[in-house]
Write a protein that holds these residues in place. Sequence first.
Motif, mmCIF file in Angstrom:
data_model
loop_
_atom_site.group_PDB
_atom_site.id
_atom_site.type_symbol
_atom_site.label_atom_id
_atom_site.label_comp_id
_atom_site.label_asym_id
_atom_site.label_seq_id
_atom_site.Cartn_x
_atom_site.Cartn_y
_atom_site.Cartn_z
ATOM 1 N N GLY A 268 -19.096 -37.463 -46.183
ATOM 2 C CA GLY A 268 -18.646 -36.757 -44.907
ATOM 3 C C GLY A 268 -17.506 -38.042 -44.179
ATOM 4 O O GLY A 268 -16.592 -37.395 -43.893
ATOM 5 N N ASP A 269 -17.940 -39.119 -44.192
ATOM 6 C CA ASP A 269 -17.056 -39.898 -43.405
ATOM 7 C C ASP A 269 -15.707 -40.234 -44.215
ATOM 8 O O ASP A 269 -14.790 -40.238 -43.799
ATOM 9 C CB ASP A 269 -17.621 -41.195 -43.195
ATOM 10 N N LYS B 29 -13.655 -36.964 -43.821
ATOM 11 C CA LYS B 29 -13.134 -37.033 -42.567
ATOM 12 C C LYS B 29 -11.904 -37.666 -42.192
ATOM 13 O O LYS B 29 -10.879 -37.179 -41.544
ATOM 14 C CB LYS B 29 -14.095 -37.416 -41.574
ATOM 15 N N TRP C 75 -10.404 -29.060 -41.170
ATOM 16 C CA TRP C 75 -10.916 -29.486 -39.961
ATOM 17 C C TRP C 75 -10.552 -28.573 -38.654
ATOM 18 O O TRP C 75 -9.244 -28.153 -38.669
ATOM 19 C CB TRP C 75 -10.402 -30.805 -39.864
ATOM 20 N N SER D 197 -24.827 -26.740 -36.960
ATOM 21 C CA SER D 197 -25.137 -27.396 -38.335
ATOM 22 C C SER D 197 -25.826 -26.497 -39.150
ATOM 23 O O SER D 197 -26.605 -25.725 -39.080
ATOM 24 C CB SER D 197 -26.167 -28.772 -38.298
ATOM 25 N N ARG E 101 -21.015 -29.464 -40.044
ATOM 26 C CA ARG E 101 -21.218 -29.491 -38.617
ATOM 27 C C ARG E 101 -19.868 -28.818 -38.096
ATOM 28 O O ARG E 101 -18.883 -29.280 -38.285
ATOM 29 C CB ARG E 101 -21.409 -30.835 -37.953
ATOM 30 N N ASP F 31 -18.591 -28.335 -34.328
ATOM 31 C CA ASP F 31 -18.630 -28.854 -32.819
ATOM 32 C C ASP F 31 -17.783 -27.414 -31.936
ATOM 33 O O ASP F 31 -16.939 -26.978 -32.352
ATOM 34 C CB ASP F 31 -17.748 -29.956 -32.414
ATOM 35 N N SER G 290 -16.064 -30.422 -37.967
ATOM 36 C CA SER G 290 -15.761 -31.752 -37.530
ATOM 37 C C SER G 290 -16.642 -32.746 -38.583
ATOM 38 O O SER G 290 -16.458 -34.038 -38.745
ATOM 39 C CB SER G 290 -16.451 -32.150 -36.216
ATOM 40 N N GLU G 291 -17.510 -32.118 -39.514
ATOM 41 C CA GLU G 291 -18.429 -32.936 -40.371
ATOM 42 C C GLU G 291 -18.839 -32.204 -41.675
ATOM 43 O O GLU G 291 -18.871 -31.067 -41.525
ATOM 44 C CB GLU G 291 -19.438 -33.659 -39.709
ATOM 45 N N ASP H 239 -20.822 -32.934 -45.305
ATOM 46 C CA ASP H 239 -21.569 -34.042 -46.047
ATOM 47 C C ASP H 239 -22.087 -33.381 -47.532
ATOM 48 O O ASP H 239 -22.600 -32.304 -47.253
ATOM 49 C CB ASP H 239 -22.924 -34.414 -45.168
#
Length: 86
Positions: free
Chosen positions: A10-11, A14, A25, A50, A69, A71, A77-78, A80
């Motif tokens: 995820g990070d 992102k 995104w 989620s 996820r 928002d 926004s995420e 994984d």
Amino acid sequence: RDPEMSRGLGDVYKRQDMTIAGLTWGASDEDVKTALGEPEYFSSSPYGTSYDYTVKDASAGMEYDISVRVDKSEGLSEIDVRATKD
């Protein structure tokens, strides 16, 4: 599950300008469901939702657990993704 085969990306994703399953995104809840279908599980909070999916690729002998996820204020926004061998 083998920890070497299962990684939270995820990070990493992102920070990159890319799409996964046609999603970008900021995508909405409806965009996620259109691209990935109805989730196996979802949870909502005042801040967003989620979604969890499992996708199997029988030809490669792989299974992918995907958590998304969305928002309420920012949209998607995420993401994984965890890949495991069957």
